[in-house]
Design a protein around this motif. Sequence first.
Motif, PDB file in Angstrom:
ATOM      1  N   PHE A 151      18.679  31.350  17.995  1.00 10.85           N
ATOM      2  CA  PHE A 151      19.216  30.905  16.704  1.00 10.85           C
ATOM      3  C   PHE A 151      20.469  31.701  16.344  1.00 10.85           C
ATOM      4  O   PHE A 151      20.724  32.760  16.912  1.00 10.85           O
ATOM      5  CB  PHE A 151      18.181  31.100  15.599  1.00 10.85           C
ATOM      6  CG  PHE A 151      16.971  30.225  15.735  1.00 10.85           C
ATOM      7  CD1 PHE A 151      17.044  28.874  15.461  1.00 10.85           C
ATOM      8  CD2 PHE A 151      15.753  30.743  16.147  1.00 10.85           C
ATOM      9  CE1 PHE A 151      15.932  28.062  15.584  1.00 10.85           C
ATOM     10  CE2 PHE A 151      14.640  29.940  16.269  1.00 10.85           C
ATOM     11  CZ  PHE A 151      14.727  28.597  15.991  1.00 10.85           C
ATOM     12  N   ALA A 156       2.769  22.964  21.062  1.00  6.14           N
ATOM     13  CA  ALA A 156       2.737  24.412  21.312  1.00  6.14           C
ATOM     14  C   ALA A 156       2.874  24.718  22.800  1.00  6.14           C
ATOM     15  O   ALA A 156       3.640  25.600  23.181  1.00  6.14           O
ATOM     16  CB  ALA A 156       1.461  25.011  20.749  1.00  6.14           C
ATOM     17  N   MET A 175      -1.548  34.636  20.434  1.00  6.45           N
ATOM     18  CA  MET A 175      -1.975  35.001  19.076  1.00  6.45           C
ATOM     19  C   MET A 175      -2.042  36.525  18.890  1.00  6.45           C
ATOM     20  O   MET A 175      -1.690  37.045  17.837  1.00  6.45           O
ATOM     21  CB  MET A 175      -3.328  34.376  18.779  1.00  6.45           C
ATOM     22  CG  MET A 175      -3.725  34.483  17.333  1.00  6.45           C
ATOM     23  SD  MET A 175      -5.243  33.641  16.922  1.00  6.45           S
ATOM     24  CE  MET A 175      -6.463  34.524  17.845  1.00  6.45           C
ATOM     25  N   GLY A 209       8.006  29.449  14.686  1.00  7.66           N
ATOM     26  CA  GLY A 209       7.977  27.998  14.907  1.00  7.66           C
ATOM     27  C   GLY A 209       8.288  27.600  16.337  1.00  7.66           C
ATOM     28  O   GLY A 209       7.870  26.543  16.791  1.00  7.66           O
ATOM     29  N   MET A 210       9.018  28.457  17.053  1.00  8.68           N
ATOM     30  CA  MET A 210       9.381  28.091  18.424  1.00  8.68           C
ATOM     31  C   MET A 210       8.474  28.757  19.461  1.00  8.68           C
ATOM     32  O   MET A 210       8.658  28.597  20.653  1.00  8.68           O
ATOM     33  CB  MET A 210      10.861  28.393  18.694  1.00  8.68           C
ATOM     34  CG  MET A 210      11.307  29.817  18.523  1.00  8.68           C
ATOM     35  SD  MET A 210      11.173  30.717  20.062  1.00  8.68           S
ATOM     36  CE  MET A 210      11.694  32.349  19.657  1.00  8.68           C
ATOM     37  N   LEU A 211       7.490  29.508  18.993  1.00  8.82           N
ATOM     38  CA  LEU A 211       6.578  30.168  19.929  1.00  8.82           C
ATOM     39  C   LEU A 211       5.483  29.211  20.382  1.00  8.82           C
ATOM     40  O   LEU A 211       5.097  28.307  19.632  1.00  8.82           O
ATOM     41  CB  LEU A 211       5.948  31.398  19.259  1.00  8.82           C
ATOM     42  CG  LEU A 211       6.905  32.528  18.863  1.00  8.82           C
ATOM     43  CD1 LEU A 211       6.174  33.588  18.071  1.00  8.82           C
ATOM     44  CD2 LEU A 211       7.556  33.138  20.091  1.00  8.82           C
ATOM     45  N   PRO A 212       4.974  29.422  21.594  1.00  2.38           N
ATOM     46  CA  PRO A 212       3.924  28.513  22.070  1.00  2.38           C
ATOM     47  C   PRO A 212       2.550  28.851  21.478  1.00  2.38           C
ATOM     48  O   PRO A 212       1.594  29.108  22.198  1.00  2.38           O
ATOM     49  CB  PRO A 212       3.949  28.729  23.588  1.00  2.38           C
ATOM     50  CG  PRO A 212       4.452  30.110  23.763  1.00  2.38           C
ATOM     51  CD  PRO A 212       5.357  30.403  22.626  1.00  2.38           C
ATOM     52  N   VAL A 213       2.492  28.905  20.174  1.00  2.00           N
ATOM     53  CA  VAL A 213       1.229  29.207  19.485  1.00  2.00           C
ATOM     54  C   VAL A 213       0.999  28.105  18.460  1.00  2.00           C
ATOM     55  O   VAL A 213       1.895  27.801  17.664  1.00  2.00           O
ATOM     56  CB  VAL A 213       1.312  30.586  18.760  1.00  2.00           C
ATOM     57  CG1 VAL A 213      -0.016  30.937  18.126  1.00  2.00           C
ATOM     58  CG2 VAL A 213       1.734  31.682  19.723  1.00  2.00           C
ATOM     59  N   SER A 214      -0.178  27.511  18.504  1.00  2.00           N
ATOM     60  CA  SER A 214      -0.454  26.404  17.584  1.00  2.00           C
ATOM     61  C   SER A 214      -0.502  26.906  16.139  1.00  2.00           C
ATOM     62  O   SER A 214      -0.704  28.103  15.895  1.00  2.00           O
ATOM     63  CB  SER A 214      -1.773  25.738  17.947  1.00  2.00           C
ATOM     64  OG  SER A 214      -2.811  26.667  17.780  1.00  2.00           O
ATOM     65  N   VAL A 240       9.203  22.078  14.365  1.00  3.72           N
ATOM     66  CA  VAL A 240       9.106  23.055  13.286  1.00  3.72           C
ATOM     67  C   VAL A 240       9.099  22.336  11.937  1.00  3.72           C
ATOM     68  O   VAL A 240       8.492  22.791  10.978  1.00  3.72           O
ATOM     69  CB  VAL A 240      10.280  24.066  13.355  1.00  3.72           C
ATOM     70  CG1 VAL A 240      10.314  24.958  12.146  1.00  3.72           C
ATOM     71  CG2 VAL A 240      10.150  24.912  14.612  1.00  3.72           C
ATOM     72  N   TYR A 287       3.556  34.717  25.283  1.00  4.14           N
ATOM     73  CA  TYR A 287       3.932  33.825  26.398  1.00  4.14           C
ATOM     74  C   TYR A 287       3.073  34.116  27.627  1.00  4.14           C
ATOM     75  O   TYR A 287       2.933  35.276  28.021  1.00  4.14           O
ATOM     76  CB  TYR A 287       5.408  34.029  26.759  1.00  4.14           C
ATOM     77  CG  TYR A 287       6.363  33.403  25.789  1.00  4.14           C
ATOM     78  CD1 TYR A 287       6.608  32.032  25.806  1.00  4.14           C
ATOM     79  CD2 TYR A 287       7.034  34.173  24.851  1.00  4.14           C
ATOM     80  CE1 TYR A 287       7.506  31.457  24.910  1.00  4.14           C
ATOM     81  CE2 TYR A 287       7.924  33.596  23.944  1.00  4.14           C
ATOM     82  CZ  TYR A 287       8.153  32.243  23.990  1.00  4.14           C
ATOM     83  OH  TYR A 287       9.028  31.674  23.102  1.00  4.14           O
ATOM     84  N   ARG A 290       6.328  24.480  24.300  1.00  2.13           N
ATOM     85  CA  ARG A 290       7.259  25.564  23.967  1.00  2.13           C
ATOM     86  C   ARG A 290       7.176  26.750  24.941  1.00  2.13           C
ATOM     87  O   ARG A 290       8.019  27.638  24.904  1.00  2.13           O
ATOM     88  CB  ARG A 290       7.032  26.019  22.523  1.00  2.13           C
ATOM     89  CG  ARG A 290       7.474  24.962  21.505  1.00  2.13           C
ATOM     90  CD  ARG A 290       7.604  25.540  20.118  1.00  2.13           C
ATOM     91  NE  ARG A 290       6.303  25.784  19.519  1.00  2.13           N
ATOM     92  CZ  ARG A 290       5.688  24.948  18.696  1.00  2.13           C
ATOM     93  NH1 ARG A 290       6.272  23.814  18.341  1.00  2.13           N
ATOM     94  NH2 ARG A 290       4.504  25.241  18.193  1.00  2.13           N
ATOM     95  N   ARG A 309      -1.665  30.480  14.481  1.00  3.33           N
ATOM     96  CA  ARG A 309      -0.723  31.280  13.694  1.00  3.33           C
ATOM     97  C   ARG A 309      -1.336  31.663  12.355  1.00  3.33           C
ATOM     98  O   ARG A 309      -1.175  32.778  11.879  1.00  3.33           O
ATOM     99  CB  ARG A 309       0.574  30.495  13.470  1.00  3.33           C
ATOM    100  CG  ARG A 309       1.547  30.663  14.637  1.00  3.33           C
ATOM    101  CD  ARG A 309       2.866  30.034  14.301  1.00  3.33           C
ATOM    102  NE  ARG A 309       2.945  28.683  14.807  1.00  3.33           N
ATOM    103  CZ  ARG A 309       3.818  27.788  14.382  1.00  3.33           C
ATOM    104  NH1 ARG A 309       4.662  28.083  13.427  1.00  3.33           N
ATOM    105  NH2 ARG A 309       3.848  26.578  14.903  1.00  3.33           N
ATOM    106  N   LYS A 363      11.203  31.324  11.467  1.00  6.77           N
ATOM    107  CA  LYS A 363      11.956  30.447  12.384  1.00  6.77           C
ATOM    108  C   LYS A 363      11.508  30.694  13.819  1.00  6.77           C
ATOM    109  O   LYS A 363      11.346  29.765  14.600  1.00  6.77           O
ATOM    110  CB  LYS A 363      13.450  30.753  12.278  1.00  6.77           C
ATOM    111  CG  LYS A 363      14.118  30.122  11.101  1.00  6.77           C
ATOM    112  CD  LYS A 363      15.606  30.384  11.213  1.00  6.77           C
ATOM    113  CE  LYS A 363      16.345  29.947   9.989  1.00  6.77           C
ATOM    114  NZ  LYS A 363      17.738  30.396  10.048  1.00  6.77           N
ATOM    115  N   ILE A 364      11.331  31.976  14.128  1.00  7.13           N
ATOM    116  CA  ILE A 364      10.916  32.334  15.488  1.00  7.13           C
ATOM    117  C   ILE A 364       9.486  31.887  15.747  1.00  7.13           C
ATOM    118  O   ILE A 364       9.187  31.340  16.806  1.00  7.13           O
ATOM    119  CB  ILE A 364      11.055  33.859  15.701  1.00  7.13           C
ATOM    120  CG1 ILE A 364      12.540  34.216  15.736  1.00  7.13           C
ATOM    121  CG2 ILE A 364      10.370  34.307  16.979  1.00  7.13           C
ATOM    122  CD1 ILE A 364      12.843  35.632  16.082  1.00  7.13           C
TER     123      ILE A 364
END
Lengths: 288, 264
Positions: free
Chosen positions: A85, A75, B1, B101-106, A55, A107, A78, B110, B98-99
């Motif tokens: 958090f 990506a 996406m 950033g942790m998702l599996p999306v480039s 991040v 996902y 993840r 995004r 913040k969320i």
Amino acid sequence: MEEIKKVIELKDVTKDYGDFKLNAISFCVPEGSVCGFIGQNGAGKTTTINLILDVIKRDAGEIWVFGESIDQDSAHLRENIGVVFAEMGFHEFMTGKDINTMMKNIYKNWDEEIFFTYLKRFSLPSKKRCGAFSRGMQMKLQIAVALSHHAKMLIMDEPTSGLDPIVRNEMLDIFREFVVEEDHTILLSSHITADLEKLADEVVFIDGGRIILTGNKDEILEKHGLLKCRKEDADKVSESLIIHKEISSLGAEILINDRRAAAKLYPDFIIEPASLEQIMLHYVSRER
Amino acid sequence: MKGLIYKDILCLKKQFINFCFVLIGVVIVSIMYVLSAKYGNLARAGAQMLSETENHLTKIDVKNLGSIALALFMLLPIAVVGDITNAFIQDGTSGFHKISGMLPVSIEKRVLARFLSIYALFAMGVLVDLCLAGILSVLTDLMTFAEFFGIIISAASVMSIFSALAIFYCFLLGYGKEQYAMLLSILTMIIFFILLNFGKVKTLFRIMSGALPEPERADGSLMMWDAFDFLKEKAWILLMAAVIVSILSYGSSLVIAKRKRGMI
């Protein structure tokens, strides 16, 4: 001998913010373990987690997750990570149903059945706006999201802070259930060492942006001890055993690095097991 | 996406509700306007304007005035859906970045999701406007469907340019500065407009200040009708400009987002 798989590995990772620097930190998290990431507020735990999740951009060093460098394509890595958090992060107007619709379109492995089962288990209404949830409920919602896409690893940043002991215990139970699967791993950052003492297999101590201690929790607890004696006796203890000593008017409290050796050398002194909190406090005091 | 687009549209739900209300209002007002322009006070006012010789107005001028008023009503639905900064404000307030950033999306996807969300809303606005245009073009002779179409595409293009610039400025300035992003977008558009039409803007100012002699002033007044004709007939130029600005904005936003990472 079979080599232990590392799901997270950091090598000399540096991030400089000017007023705070994460200084060439290195540690690894073995597969199937619960790794407690301990440090006081502002020690660098969140920065490290953000670096692992890609991040924020690091200044130097290497990070591997599931054996792959995060520089390649972080990506897709993840997909297998669930993140929790300290603050919820979902929009207040969103309901459980909205979150489900959003996540199933993000996902690949999203399992709405599991998600709604968790909502039911946690007594979270799926049609209520999550902004109206209590803090405990918001954390549970995050955990439900993190567990509903068949993640192999959970990364949690202070998930239990600010929660009452009952909810905290409930959460620890959920984490225990998660790691029953052999290939499931947890990296749990917290300054509440009591939680980590109950749950962690490995611990990593961080302070002022530097790793000060890392290793197996049981070994750390086994090795370290608190030697208590009168302050005039404190000088008799061998320097090679002392990590840090605190002298007060009541006497001396010394954190030692080899409890058994100390017990043999000083049979007249009281040597008690040290808790993770006491170990952390002494290490932090020594660093200062 | 798709999940992020869904989230953005939820963020803009309030705008969507406003859109529905505005749409109902626009339909009612447009019908009333058309009826009034045919049989009511507007028809009488038009006739009066023509009869007053000192106005120097022709039938075409009166018709154009009516068309402009109607076009403005028509553009309201597009204008209402077009504010993407709300999605940035909501993300900033909730801490959703913040969320994300942790998702599996480039990062590419995004950023793209932001653009697609707003274009999806524009598409909806355009579609509704086109339906309305179809009805109005049958009910009135103020404008043909083709002319309505041109106006709608022109407006959607201008709004797209505004949104593309707003997205770029939001990425550049970061969360919490969405108002500045909007202001900078408007300023950028005004500056470009003035630079591209410097001569015409100068003439317009001279007309307004009364510095232009009477015959030239009459010629200058025609500029307004020219601009209106441009919107009706040359919408493709604005559409092309919107496409180019969007591509440039996406590219620049991507560079910024990659550098900032956590800021999307």
